[in-house]
Design an enzyme around this catalytic site. Structure first.
Site, short mmCIF file in Angstrom:
data_model
loop_
_atom_site.label_atom_id
_atom_site.label_comp_id
_atom_site.label_asym_id
_atom_site.label_seq_id
_atom_site.Cartn_x
_atom_site.Cartn_y
_atom_site.Cartn_z
CB SER A 13 -0.99 0.00 1.16
OG SER A 13 -0.34 0.15 2.40
CG HIS A 109 10.06 2.94 11.60
ND1 HIS A 109 10.24 1.57 11.64
CD2 HIS A 109 9.80 3.33 12.86
CE1 HIS A 109 10.09 1.17 12.89
NE2 HIS A 109 9.84 2.21 13.66
CG ASP A 150 13.87 1.18 11.85
OD1 ASP A 150 13.65 1.19 10.62
OD2 ASP A 150 13.32 0.39 12.62
CD GLU A 179 3.49 3.92 7.25
OE1 GLU A 179 3.71 3.22 6.22
OE2 GLU A 179 3.42 3.42 8.39
#
Length: 194
Positions: A13, A109, A150, A179
């Site tokens: 997505s 993230h 990260d 996001e």
């Protein structure tokens, strides 16, 4: 026009949000490749439906992570990828691969890094930890990929309030919406060399 490749592990997505922004003319880029960490990733269906070449580099198919990363790098070179977007990719690139992609690979993230990042912080686990800690704000971060997990330089973040009564699932849904706005914005900027 930048040539964009995606690394995915699931539904795709986040990748779709970038593809939609390309379609709307918001990103001066072209999707040239999607590599999935497993053959069941629905993102492969999304990519194939748009005629984007796909590949699967599953951990089980390689002697180790470095061998898998070498194949991923070979594919990125084959398709002349200029920007590599880790869009829900659950694999951790080895330090040598991160170095090869330095400055041209980004990751999204589902938290405000540096909090709630690193080993074990992915998917619903992130949102559960945020809620259990009593945080009032969460969000999403796009950062450059480096040799850590990260830990790369933060490019841009967006804040998402933690609402009273939130469950990990409800918070995850709102962060994912954020996001889908943040990632295309960053990709658009990088395609303009900003």
């Amino acid at each position: 026009m930048k040539r964009i490749a995606f690394l995915i592990s699931g539904s795709g997505s986040d990748m779709q949000s970038v593809l939609d922004a390309i379609d709307r003319g918001e990103i001066d880029g072209k999707a040239v490749l999607t590599v999935a960490s497993n053959a069941q990733a629905y993102g492969l269906v999304r990519a194939a439906a748009r005629g984007i070449p796909t590949a699967v580099c599953a951990k089980a198919d390689f002697a180790d992570g470095e061998a898998r990363d070498r194949e991923i790098l070979r594919l990125l070179d084959e398709y002349n990828a200029e920007l590599v977007v880790l869009a829900g990719y659950l694999g951790i690139l080895s330090p040598f691969a991160a170095e090869k992609l330095k400055g041209r690979a980004i990751n999204i993230h589902p938290a405000l890094l540096p909090s709630y990042g690193g080993k074990g912080f992915y998917g619903i686990r992130v949102h559960r930890a945020v809620i259990e800690a009593g945080e009032k704000v969460s969000g999403a971060t796009v950062h450059y990929v480096d040799g850590g997990t990260d830990t790369g330089e933060i490019i841009k973040q967006v804040r998402v309030p933690v609402e009273p009564g939130d469950t990990p699932e409800t918070l995850a849904a709102r962060v994912l919406e954020a996001e889908h706005v943040l990632l295309p914005q960053v990709v658009a900027e990088l395609c303009r060399d900003k």
